[in-house]
Design a protein around this motif. Structure first.
Motif, PDB file in Angstrom:
ATOM      1  N   ILE A   3      43.329  46.718  31.809  1.00  0.00           N
ATOM      2  CA  ILE A   3      43.330  45.553  32.874  1.00  0.00           C
ATOM      3  C   ILE A   3      44.443  44.549  32.443  1.00  0.00           C
ATOM      4  O   ILE A   3      45.394  43.941  33.329  1.00  0.00           O
ATOM      5  N   LYS A   4      44.492  43.800  31.233  1.00  0.00           N
ATOM      6  CA  LYS A   4      45.247  42.768  30.794  1.00  0.00           C
ATOM      7  C   LYS A   4      46.672  43.317  30.950  1.00  0.00           C
ATOM      8  O   LYS A   4      47.803  42.330  31.258  1.00  0.00           O
ATOM      9  N   GLU A   5      47.237  44.431  30.518  1.00  0.00           N
ATOM     10  CA  GLU A   5      48.485  44.767  30.634  1.00  0.00           C
ATOM     11  C   GLU A   5      48.947  44.978  31.968  1.00  0.00           C
ATOM     12  O   GLU A   5      50.035  44.664  32.507  1.00  0.00           O
ATOM     13  N   THR A  79      46.796  41.717  23.548  1.00  0.00           N
ATOM     14  CA  THR A  79      45.892  42.313  22.625  1.00  0.00           C
ATOM     15  C   THR A  79      44.854  41.449  21.994  1.00  0.00           C
ATOM     16  O   THR A  79      43.748  41.825  21.540  1.00  0.00           O
ATOM     17  N   LYS A  80      44.867  40.187  21.815  1.00  0.00           N
ATOM     18  CA  LYS A  80      43.940  39.118  21.150  1.00  0.00           C
ATOM     19  C   LYS A  80      42.981  38.919  22.114  1.00  0.00           C
ATOM     20  O   LYS A  80      43.172  38.688  23.472  1.00  0.00           O
ATOM     21  N   THR A  81      41.694  39.202  21.574  1.00  0.00           N
ATOM     22  CA  THR A  81      40.520  38.768  22.318  1.00  0.00           C
ATOM     23  C   THR A  81      39.655  37.738  21.455  1.00  0.00           C
ATOM     24  O   THR A  81      39.646  37.972  20.119  1.00  0.00           O
ATOM     25  N   THR A  82      39.167  36.776  21.915  1.00  0.00           N
ATOM     26  CA  THR A  82      38.401  35.722  21.263  1.00  0.00           C
ATOM     27  C   THR A  82      37.047  35.526  22.213  1.00  0.00           C
ATOM     28  O   THR A  82      37.029  35.999  23.452  1.00  0.00           O
ATOM     29  N   LYS A  83      36.081  34.899  21.745  1.00  0.00           N
ATOM     30  CA  LYS A  83      35.066  34.643  22.511  1.00  0.00           C
ATOM     31  C   LYS A  83      35.465  33.301  23.334  1.00  0.00           C
ATOM     32  O   LYS A  83      34.765  33.012  24.334  1.00  0.00           O
ATOM     33  N   ASN A  84      36.301  32.473  22.828  1.00  0.00           N
ATOM     34  CA  ASN A  84      36.903  31.424  23.717  1.00  0.00           C
ATOM     35  C   ASN A  84      37.828  31.765  24.675  1.00  0.00           C
ATOM     36  O   ASN A  84      38.842  32.385  24.233  1.00  0.00           O
ATOM     37  N   ALA A  85      37.838  31.251  25.898  1.00  0.00           N
ATOM     38  CA  ALA A  85      38.916  31.596  26.713  1.00  0.00           C
ATOM     39  C   ALA A  85      40.182  30.858  26.297  1.00  0.00           C
ATOM     40  O   ALA A  85      40.204  29.656  25.748  1.00  0.00           O
ATOM     41  N   HIS A  86      41.371  31.406  26.166  1.00  0.00           N
ATOM     42  CA  HIS A  86      42.607  31.053  25.655  1.00  0.00           C
ATOM     43  C   HIS A  86      43.706  31.522  26.434  1.00  0.00           C
ATOM     44  O   HIS A  86      43.481  32.281  27.459  1.00  0.00           O
ATOM     45  N   LEU A  87      45.105  31.258  26.233  1.00  0.00           N
ATOM     46  CA  LEU A  87      46.297  31.653  26.965  1.00  0.00           C
ATOM     47  C   LEU A  87      46.093  33.099  26.891  1.00  0.00           C
ATOM     48  O   LEU A  87      46.310  33.714  25.734  1.00  0.00           O
ATOM     49  N   ASN A 139      35.059  20.327  41.900  1.00  0.00           N
ATOM     50  CA  ASN A 139      34.850  20.184  43.258  1.00  0.00           C
ATOM     51  C   ASN A 139      33.286  20.291  43.642  1.00  0.00           C
ATOM     52  O   ASN A 139      32.993  21.007  44.514  1.00  0.00           O
ATOM     53  N   ALA A 140      32.548  19.790  43.077  1.00  0.00           N
ATOM     54  CA  ALA A 140      31.003  19.923  43.334  1.00  0.00           C
ATOM     55  C   ALA A 140      30.559  21.330  43.272  1.00  0.00           C
ATOM     56  O   ALA A 140      29.401  21.352  44.049  1.00  0.00           O
ATOM     57  N   GLN A 141      31.247  22.305  42.787  1.00  0.00           N
ATOM     58  CA  GLN A 141      30.725  23.601  42.652  1.00  0.00           C
ATOM     59  C   GLN A 141      30.530  23.980  41.491  1.00  0.00           C
ATOM     60  O   GLN A 141      31.489  23.631  40.410  1.00  0.00           O
ATOM     61  N   THR A 142      29.278  24.851  41.030  1.00  0.00           N
ATOM     62  CA  THR A 142      29.213  25.111  39.658  1.00  0.00           C
ATOM     63  C   THR A 142      29.709  26.554  39.428  1.00  0.00           C
ATOM     64  O   THR A 142      29.297  27.438  40.396  1.00  0.00           O
ATOM     65  N   ILE A 143      30.329  26.860  38.347  1.00  0.00           N
ATOM     66  CA  ILE A 143      30.894  28.077  38.184  1.00  0.00           C
ATOM     67  C   ILE A 143      30.379  28.373  36.569  1.00  0.00           C
ATOM     68  O   ILE A 143      30.465  27.711  35.737  1.00  0.00           O
ATOM     69  N   GLU A 144      29.850  29.765  36.600  1.00  0.00           N
ATOM     70  CA  GLU A 144      29.310  30.214  35.413  1.00  0.00           C
ATOM     71  C   GLU A 144      30.241  31.311  34.898  1.00  0.00           C
ATOM     72  O   GLU A 144      30.705  32.280  35.623  1.00  0.00           O
ATOM     73  N   ILE A 145      30.579  31.306  33.621  1.00  0.00           N
ATOM     74  CA  ILE A 145      31.516  32.427  33.023  1.00  0.00           C
ATOM     75  C   ILE A 145      30.664  33.661  32.794  1.00  0.00           C
ATOM     76  O   ILE A 145      29.443  33.453  31.766  1.00  0.00           O
ATOM     77  N   LYS A 146      31.101  34.687  33.341  1.00  0.00           N
ATOM     78  CA  LYS A 146      30.198  35.865  32.985  1.00  0.00           C
ATOM     79  C   LYS A 146      30.886  36.616  31.757  1.00  0.00           C
ATOM     80  O   LYS A 146      30.142  37.405  31.006  1.00  0.00           O
ATOM     81  N   GLU A 147      32.076  36.586  31.793  1.00  0.00           N
ATOM     82  CA  GLU A 147      32.722  37.410  30.488  1.00  0.00           C
ATOM     83  C   GLU A 147      34.171  36.959  30.479  1.00  0.00           C
ATOM     84  O   GLU A 147      34.663  36.540  31.303  1.00  0.00           O
ATOM     85  N   ILE A 148      34.707  37.046  29.161  1.00  0.00           N
ATOM     86  CA  ILE A 148      36.042  36.688  28.688  1.00  0.00           C
ATOM     87  C   ILE A 148      36.494  37.759  27.863  1.00  0.00           C
ATOM     88  O   ILE A 148      36.148  38.483  27.123  1.00  0.00           O
ATOM     89  N   ILE A 149      37.679  38.235  28.484  1.00  0.00           N
ATOM     90  CA  ILE A 149      38.455  39.540  27.921  1.00  0.00           C
ATOM     91  C   ILE A 149      39.690  39.204  27.297  1.00  0.00           C
ATOM     92  O   ILE A 149      40.397  38.347  28.148  1.00  0.00           O
TER      93      ILE A 149
END
Length: 149
Positions: A3-5, A79-87, A139-149
């Motif tokens: 998917i990332k590719e 190819t880099k994956t981490t628990k934290n969202a990054h570039l 914008n007054a909307q809550t967003i929950e992070i489900k997954e980081i790839i």
């Protein structure tokens, strides 16, 4: 293909297409400027030249933006994956899916929609460094992070 590719390639295609468009604009404006110099003199001539010069400046600024996008894309390691969202991360939330790269709009891969966003965008700044399970507000909307790839 992963998917990332796929998303990364779509972003590269987006930048390449913009580059081609801007280069075509510059080329056509250069031709128009050359023909303007050969045409009639007077106010109409000066206005035409000034308009073309403005178009050329605008196109040059767009080239700078495209160059910056190319630099950002060249720094991404898909190819880099981490628990934290990054570039280069794909962030799936309960509202939408994001690809943290450049602002390239909506992309579709494997019948799913992803929004290619830059780290300097409001949502990009919020997502950067976040982890799965984190909840943020935009914008007054809550967003929950489900997954980081």
């Amino acid at each position: 293909m992963e998917i990332k590719e796929i998303l990364y390639q779509k972003c590269k295609d987006f930048v390449d297409k913009r580059l081609q468009t801007v280069q075509e604009i510059i080329s056509s404006n250069q031709k128009a400027l050359q023909s303007e110099t050969k045409s009639s003199a007077g106010d109409k001539h000066e206005t035409g030249r000034a308009m073309l010069q403005l178009e050329m400046e605008k196109a040059s600024q767009q080239l700078v933006g495209i160059s910056q996008m190319q630099q950002i894309l060249s720094k991404i390691n898909i190819t880099k994956t981490t628990k934290n969202a990054h570039l280069g991360s794909i962030i799936k939330t309960d509202k939408a899916n994001y690809f943290l790269v450049i602002s390239a709009g909506k992309l579709v891969a494997f019948d799913e929609e992803y929004y290619a966003i830059s780290v300097s965008s409001p949502i990009g700044k919020l997502l950067l460094g976040k982890q799965k399970g984190d909840v943020l507000t935009l914008n007054a909307q809550t967003i929950e992070i489900k997954e980081i790839i």
